[in-house]
Design a protein around this motif. Sequence first.
Motif, mmCIF file in Angstrom:
data_model
loop_
_atom_site.group_PDB
_atom_site.id
_atom_site.type_symbol
_atom_site.label_atom_id
_atom_site.label_comp_id
_atom_site.label_asym_id
_atom_site.label_seq_id
_atom_site.Cartn_x
_atom_site.Cartn_y
_atom_site.Cartn_z
ATOM 1 N N LYS A 33 -5.040 5.582 8.342
ATOM 2 C CA LYS A 33 -5.249 4.983 7.095
ATOM 3 C C LYS A 33 -5.588 3.502 7.040
ATOM 4 O O LYS A 33 -6.556 3.135 6.335
ATOM 5 N N LYS A 84 -9.237 3.081 7.748
ATOM 6 C CA LYS A 84 -10.233 3.320 6.731
ATOM 7 C C LYS A 84 -10.023 2.205 5.641
ATOM 8 O O LYS A 84 -11.189 1.769 5.180
ATOM 9 N N TYR A 85 -8.887 1.804 5.525
ATOM 10 C CA TYR A 85 -8.579 0.634 4.510
ATOM 11 C C TYR A 85 -9.471 -0.669 4.996
ATOM 12 O O TYR A 85 -10.064 -1.315 4.271
ATOM 13 N N GLU A 103 -8.463 13.894 9.960
ATOM 14 C CA GLU A 103 -8.471 14.156 8.407
ATOM 15 C C GLU A 103 -8.533 15.464 8.417
ATOM 16 O O GLU A 103 -8.076 15.951 7.004
ATOM 17 N N THR A 141 -11.202 10.573 14.039
ATOM 18 C CA THR A 141 -10.794 10.315 12.631
ATOM 19 C C THR A 141 -11.048 11.408 11.763
ATOM 20 O O THR A 141 -10.029 11.971 11.113
ATOM 21 N N VAL A 148 0.777 3.969 1.258
ATOM 22 C CA VAL A 148 1.120 4.719 2.995
ATOM 23 C C VAL A 148 2.123 3.837 3.471
ATOM 24 O O VAL A 148 3.235 4.471 4.105
ATOM 25 N N GLU A 190 -4.942 16.993 8.325
ATOM 26 C CA GLU A 190 -4.074 16.239 7.456
ATOM 27 C C GLU A 190 -4.390 17.176 6.049
ATOM 28 O O GLU A 190 -3.493 17.416 5.404
ATOM 29 N N HIS A 193 0.826 -1.334 -0.138
ATOM 30 C CA HIS A 193 0.045 0.050 0.068
ATOM 31 C C HIS A 193 1.022 1.222 -0.020
ATOM 32 O O HIS A 193 1.895 1.097 0.666
#
Length: 802
Positions: free
Chosen positions: A608, A611-612, A576, A572, A58, A579, A56
Amino acid sequence: MATLNTSGFWPTVSRIILRNRILILVLLVAATATLGTQWKHMRFTYTEANLLPDDHEVNVTYNKFLDIFGEEGNLIVLAVKDPALFTVRNFNAWNKLSKRFNAFPEVEAVISVGDLKKLVADRKNETFVLEDLIKTKLESADQVSKIKKELFENLPFYESLLYNKESGTLRTAVYIDKSIVNTSVRKNFVFNELIPLIESFEEETGLDVRVSGMPYVRTLNAQNIVDEIGLFVLGALLVTSFIFFFFFRSFRATFISMVVVIVGVMWAFGILGLLKYEITVLTALIPPLIIVIGIPNCIFFINKYQQEVKKHGNQAKSLQRVISKIGNATLMTNLTTASGFATFILTKSQLLKEFGIVASINIVAIFILSLLIIPIIYSFMSLPKTKHLKHLNKRWIGRFVGWMEHVVRNHRIEIYVVSLVLLIMSIIGIYQIKISGSLIEDMPKRADFFDDIRFFEEEFDGIMPLEVMIDTKRKNGVMKLSTLKRMDELENLIDETPELSKTISVTNLVKYSKQAYYNGKPKYYQLPSSQENSFILSYAKKSSDSANLLNSFVDSTGQVARITTFMQDIGTEKMEDIEESLWSKINKVFPEERYEVSLTGKALLFLKGTKYLINNLVISLSLAIILIALFMAYMFRSFRMIIISLIPNLLPLLITAGMMGFLGVPIKPSTILVFSIAFGISVDDTIHFLAKYRQELQANRWKVTKSVYAALKETGVSMFYTSIVLFFGFSVFMISSFGGTVALGGLVSATLLFAMLSNLLLLPCLLLSLEKSIANKKILKKPAIQILPKEDKEVKVDQDLT
């Protein structure tokens, strides 16, 4: 489609099992002993759960950062917020503590006021040198006061790293060897060296030392996971055995069921060792999970055995009928449960893959153990006595079944209305669910180290590393003043963000160098002008001390720099927003053609990853639903039956999701597992009910009403028993100190309770309402799999089991 006739298969299996009892027991003991030898390979995880696949983007960025700068999570911090620290005795003890840490080989460096160095300009040699802040032994309060004033007023470079100017909190930073951060050596250092020294200091001074940092938190958190495995296993055994005994009132039946699940737990640990998987917060749940899932198997087998004994009193016939009549249905239900877990294997997360593999293997294993152990042990025992069979005639069970029948018969419209209202309310609740990507949210809130995390968030704005990596695309590009100014502009934004700590980077060192050049005056702690930059850098280039400091912030080529900050435990959405704000500034300040900027660090990695994981688990749940729908289609060969079977199992999932929204339980790695686990288990009741319903349809010449009520009476008791065991079994997870495990246990328990009511009330109503469209011989006459053998089908009986 060809029909799979199992009517001859299971009687054959029953004869094989009962005729080879001794051999099978020997093989089971040998298999258990063999798996027991694999326990030595069990390893407890020493890293955070990486929820992203290795390839991935990230993860690739994070690994690139590690290649350049090494492990970022190697900082342990100690702090004291107490004016009494600044007495001569206590201050000397604090400095002595730091020096003792520095003596350990596991420690890479210690930054503390006791061995603090000041950057000073050496005019004679035109270079910078590091001088000790404390040059002589401190023997008076005056000396301590001067040191404190020097640190808090004249050394802004160390602000937020070593002290909080406003509160007077003093901190020590212990950097452990990067090579041991993710090994068992870290655990030994924390428990055998760090904690005893701190406790000794606290006893000597009476001061309260706060300790945190990712290596320390991870070590104590991992130990909590280890401690809770035994607690879960013991709790699950006690709860399920108590409920089992309450229902059956038989020590013998309870003992047999405990033998089955204890062997299942031994196999679970053995399989973990055999596959050489680490014990994580997820795989730690598997042993108690096997107990909770294994007990319903025992209920079905033992309940059927006792029913057969009560009916005709022939032990051999009873045992053979248990295997031949219950074996296939129980296999089907265990396979659907295993399928629910097996869908995790299809995700790209290694953590979930391992969980799915071990859980699904062990669910099939616990079925095999139930199938073999229960009939074999009973075959060596005398027939159950009358008192052991009394539970079959319990009045309250009869009243419960009668109540269900009454509600289905007379209140069908009300059931539909309640179901519709619950569905609407659930949809409203689902829109209120939030996503959480916090590294520490699920950590035990009653633990001392969790209080310390909150302390460091208040005093120093967090402990979770967030890194900005800046590639200037040219050698020595970092030290150009234009780059430093761009970095400083970004750092100002970070410093102004309340949820982020003050930054640490090369700009701090350059500002400190200017301050040192101007005789240490704090007002000069700023970036140099273009004129100043050349001669200040000439001093720095001649200074080996400056070069050593520089290595922490810039790579060996001078091309790549890092900006380190620490993040508070925030939601989260807030993460975000931060970010997005950082990227907005980065894109504005660092032209893409000249700079390559990356955001990384464990805080971002976990966000991340969450969320993934959520996206993958939505796919996983969808696959579980499709897989089980196909399974139903293969068994019943009817699209209508697929829809009817899915409705009472999807509704509880929606109700649980709605509850999460209303109760403020966020979607996170631990709670998202609820849906796949609960769906895989709850569909078992549907299979039992529909299989019996189909059998009754044939026996009652396709009279739906009579068949529905007959199926309800026959399966209602077992479904009630198993659902209660599952409800209280999963409730055991609520004794955990981990918030995620508590939520998992509570939500699965609630979902399974809703599923039981849905399968006992809503499912019969749907069958009755759709009587004309499903009571069709063409649809249900020949299922692909004969789950339950025909009632009039006799099996050849071995009369002698001795």
